[in-house]
Design a protein around this motif. Structure first.
Motif, PDB file in Angstrom:
ATOM      1  N   LEU A 121      49.757 -13.435   8.943  1.00 24.43           N
ATOM      2  CA  LEU A 121      48.905 -13.158  10.085  1.00 24.43           C
ATOM      3  C   LEU A 121      47.829 -14.232  10.180  1.00 24.43           C
ATOM      4  O   LEU A 121      47.308 -14.687   9.162  1.00 24.43           O
ATOM      5  N   SER A 122      47.514 -14.615  11.418  1.00 20.26           N
ATOM      6  CA  SER A 122      46.460 -15.584  11.644  1.00 20.26           C
ATOM      7  C   SER A 122      45.452 -15.018  12.634  1.00 20.26           C
ATOM      8  O   SER A 122      45.810 -14.220  13.500  1.00 20.26           O
ATOM      9  N   CYS A 123      44.216 -15.443  12.484  1.00 16.68           N
ATOM     10  CA  CYS A 123      43.157 -15.002  13.381  1.00 16.68           C
ATOM     11  C   CYS A 123      42.293 -16.200  13.740  1.00 16.68           C
ATOM     12  O   CYS A 123      41.814 -16.914  12.852  1.00 16.68           O
ATOM     13  N   ALA A 124      42.109 -16.416  15.024  1.00 19.91           N
ATOM     14  CA  ALA A 124      41.269 -17.511  15.504  1.00 19.91           C
ATOM     15  C   ALA A 124      39.980 -16.945  16.054  1.00 19.91           C
ATOM     16  O   ALA A 124      39.991 -16.002  16.858  1.00 19.91           O
ATOM     17  N   ALA A 125      38.865 -17.531  15.636  1.00 16.09           N
ATOM     18  CA  ALA A 125      37.553 -17.092  16.084  1.00 16.09           C
ATOM     19  C   ALA A 125      36.967 -18.099  17.063  1.00 16.09           C
ATOM     20  O   ALA A 125      37.170 -19.303  16.934  1.00 16.09           O
ATOM     21  N   SER A 126      36.252 -17.590  18.033  1.00 17.29           N
ATOM     22  CA  SER A 126      35.557 -18.447  18.994  1.00 17.29           C
ATOM     23  C   SER A 126      34.218 -17.803  19.329  1.00 17.29           C
ATOM     24  O   SER A 126      33.969 -16.642  19.032  1.00 17.29           O
ATOM     25  N   GLY A 127      33.341 -18.583  19.960  1.00 14.74           N
ATOM     26  CA  GLY A 127      32.023 -18.064  20.300  1.00 14.74           C
ATOM     27  C   GLY A 127      30.978 -18.574  19.327  1.00 14.74           C
ATOM     28  O   GLY A 127      30.965 -19.756  18.990  1.00 14.74           O
TER      29      GLY A 127
ATOM     30  N   CYS B 181      41.813  -8.205  12.760  1.00 15.33           N
ATOM     31  CA  CYS B 181      40.924  -9.237  12.238  1.00 15.33           C
ATOM     32  C   CYS B 181      39.490  -8.795  12.465  1.00 15.33           C
ATOM     33  O   CYS B 181      39.180  -8.197  13.515  1.00 15.33           O
ATOM     34  N   ALA B 182      38.623  -9.077  11.503  1.00 14.34           N
ATOM     35  CA  ALA B 182      37.232  -8.666  11.605  1.00 14.34           C
ATOM     36  C   ALA B 182      36.316  -9.789  11.153  1.00 14.34           C
ATOM     37  O   ALA B 182      36.704 -10.627  10.331  1.00 14.34           O
ATOM     38  N   ALA B 183      35.112  -9.782  11.687  1.00 14.28           N
ATOM     39  CA  ALA B 183      34.121 -10.783  11.305  1.00 14.28           C
ATOM     40  C   ALA B 183      32.728 -10.153  11.345  1.00 14.28           C
ATOM     41  O   ALA B 183      32.503  -9.158  12.049  1.00 14.28           O
ATOM     42  N   LYS B 184      31.812 -10.741  10.568  1.00 15.22           N
ATOM     43  CA  LYS B 184      30.434 -10.275  10.609  1.00 15.22           C
ATOM     44  C   LYS B 184      29.509 -11.433  10.307  1.00 15.22           C
ATOM     45  O   LYS B 184      29.868 -12.384   9.623  1.00 15.22           O
TER      46      LYS B 184
ATOM     47  N   GLY C 200      26.245  -5.227   5.234  1.00 13.05           N
ATOM     48  CA  GLY C 200      26.492  -4.424   6.417  1.00 13.05           C
ATOM     49  C   GLY C 200      27.943  -4.462   6.817  1.00 13.05           C
ATOM     50  O   GLY C 200      28.744  -5.225   6.260  1.00 13.05           O
ATOM     51  N   PRO C 201      28.300  -3.629   7.780  1.00 13.14           N
ATOM     52  CA  PRO C 201      29.698  -3.519   8.174  1.00 13.14           C
ATOM     53  C   PRO C 201      30.163  -4.672   9.053  1.00 13.14           C
ATOM     54  O   PRO C 201      29.343  -5.401   9.628  1.00 13.14           O
ATOM     55  N   TYR C 202      31.487  -4.805   9.145  1.00 13.97           N
ATOM     56  CA  TYR C 202      32.055  -5.753  10.081  1.00 13.97           C
ATOM     57  C   TYR C 202      31.813  -5.231  11.498  1.00 13.97           C
ATOM     58  O   TYR C 202      32.005  -4.037  11.764  1.00 13.97           O
ATOM     59  N   ASN C 203      31.388  -6.099  12.383  1.00  9.62           N
ATOM     60  CA  ASN C 203      31.037  -5.670  13.729  1.00  9.62           C
ATOM     61  C   ASN C 203      31.728  -6.437  14.844  1.00  9.62           C
ATOM     62  O   ASN C 203      31.471  -6.176  16.018  1.00  9.62           O
ATOM     63  N   TYR C 204      32.586  -7.380  14.501  1.00 13.30           N
ATOM     64  CA  TYR C 204      33.403  -8.059  15.498  1.00 13.30           C
ATOM     65  C   TYR C 204      34.867  -7.791  15.161  1.00 13.30           C
ATOM     66  O   TYR C 204      35.266  -7.909  13.998  1.00 13.30           O
ATOM     67  N   TRP C 205      35.639  -7.441  16.190  1.00 14.16           N
ATOM     68  CA  TRP C 205      37.021  -7.030  15.962  1.00 14.16           C
ATOM     69  C   TRP C 205      37.968  -7.684  16.949  1.00 14.16           C
ATOM     70  O   TRP C 205      37.638  -7.863  18.115  1.00 14.16           O
ATOM     71  N   GLY C 206      39.165  -8.021  16.459  1.00 14.25           N
ATOM     72  CA  GLY C 206      40.217  -8.456  17.340  1.00 14.25           C
ATOM     73  C   GLY C 206      40.946  -7.254  17.920  1.00 14.25           C
ATOM     74  O   GLY C 206      40.704  -6.120  17.500  1.00 14.25           O
ATOM     75  N   PRO C 207      41.849  -7.462  18.856  1.00 10.36           N
ATOM     76  CA  PRO C 207      42.573  -6.366  19.492  1.00 10.36           C
ATOM     77  C   PRO C 207      43.629  -5.734  18.594  1.00 10.36           C
ATOM     78  O   PRO C 207      44.082  -4.615  18.870  1.00 10.36           O
ATOM     79  N   GLY C 208      44.032  -6.425  17.515  1.00 10.46           N
ATOM     80  CA  GLY C 208      45.016  -5.876  16.595  1.00 10.46           C
ATOM     81  C   GLY C 208      46.410  -6.415  16.845  1.00 10.46           C
ATOM     82  O   GLY C 208      46.763  -6.807  17.961  1.00 10.46           O
ATOM     83  N   THR C 209      47.199  -6.432  15.768  1.00 10.83           N
ATOM     84  CA  THR C 209      48.590  -6.852  15.856  1.00 10.83           C
ATOM     85  C   THR C 209      49.437  -5.911  14.988  1.00 10.83           C
ATOM     86  O   THR C 209      49.040  -5.570  13.876  1.00 10.83           O
ATOM     87  N   GLN C 210      50.575  -5.511  15.524  1.00 18.62           N
ATOM     88  CA  GLN C 210      51.415  -4.533  14.836  1.00 18.62           C
ATOM     89  C   GLN C 210      52.263  -5.209  13.771  1.00 18.62           C
ATOM     90  O   GLN C 210      52.913  -6.227  14.029  1.00 18.62           O
ATOM     91  N   VAL C 211      52.276  -4.625  12.575  1.00 20.55           N
ATOM     92  CA  VAL C 211      53.175  -5.028  11.500  1.00 20.55           C
ATOM     93  C   VAL C 211      54.029  -3.821  11.145  1.00 20.55           C
ATOM     94  O   VAL C 211      53.492  -2.761  10.803  1.00 20.55           O
ATOM     95  N   THR C 212      55.331  -3.993  11.240  1.00 24.34           N
ATOM     96  CA  THR C 212      56.251  -2.913  10.909  1.00 24.34           C
ATOM     97  C   THR C 212      57.200  -3.382   9.815  1.00 24.34           C
ATOM     98  O   THR C 212      57.862  -4.414   9.963  1.00 24.34           O
ATOM     99  N   VAL C 213      57.232  -2.637   8.721  1.00 23.00           N
ATOM    100  CA  VAL C 213      58.109  -2.956   7.602  1.00 23.00           C
ATOM    101  C   VAL C 213      59.192  -1.888   7.545  1.00 23.00           C
ATOM    102  O   VAL C 213      58.928  -0.731   7.212  1.00 23.00           O
ATOM    103  N   SER C 214      60.397  -2.290   7.893  1.00 24.63           N
ATOM    104  CA  SER C 214      61.481  -1.324   7.987  1.00 24.63           C
ATOM    105  C   SER C 214      62.827  -2.030   7.890  1.00 24.63           C
ATOM    106  O   SER C 214      62.954  -3.181   8.314  1.00 24.63           O
ATOM    107  N   SER C 215      63.796  -1.333   7.321  1.00 24.62           N
ATOM    108  CA  SER C 215      65.156  -1.873   7.262  1.00 24.62           C
ATOM    109  C   SER C 215      65.968  -1.400   8.460  1.00 24.62           C
ATOM    110  O   SER C 215      67.128  -1.774   8.610  1.00 24.62           O
TER     111      SER C 215
END
Length: 118
Positions: free
Chosen positions: A20-26, A95-98, A103-118
């Motif tokens: 998984l990769s996460c790119a930050a901007s801003g 992905c999260a950033a702070k 303190g807690p993480y306060n910036y979040w990405g939208p999320g990406t699904q990971v499915t582990v299945s045969s």
């Protein structure tokens, strides 16, 4: 403000690998910690791994020895290399950033699904 976008999720067989990769901007210069959380159906969101600006890392016990978190400060990215994947790793990964050291993480990405299945 910091914007985060994840990539690299998908379907993988048990025992397989995924990165998984996460790119930050801003307001990049404000970021202290970056990491990955996951949320499985019916469960609370949990920390998977994170890495601070100095390079120190934290891992959930369930992923130690299988997952590796890394950060490229020049590219403003954080990656999660996942090996020996198990069905119980199936979740939406966020992905999260702070900016704060404490303190807690306060910036979040939208999320990406990971499915582990045969």
């Amino acid at each position: 403000q910091v914007q985060l976008v994840e990539s690299g999720g998908g379907l993988v067989q048990p025992g397989g690998s995924l990165t998984l990769s996460c790119a930050a901007s801003g307001s990049i210069s404000s970021i202290y910690g970056m990491g990955w959380y996951r949320e499985a159906p019916g469960k609370q969101r949990e920390l998977v791994a994170d890495i601070r600006s100095g390079g120190s890392t934290t891992y959930a016990d369930s992923v130690k020895g299988r997952f590796t978190v890394s950060r490229d400060n020049a590219k403003n990215t954080v990656n999660l290399q996942m090996n020996s994947l198990k069905p119980e790793d199936t979740a939406v990964y966020y992905c999260a950033a702070k900016a704060a050291i404490i303190g807690p993480y306060n910036y979040w990405g939208p999320g990406t699904q990971v499915t582990v299945s045969s």
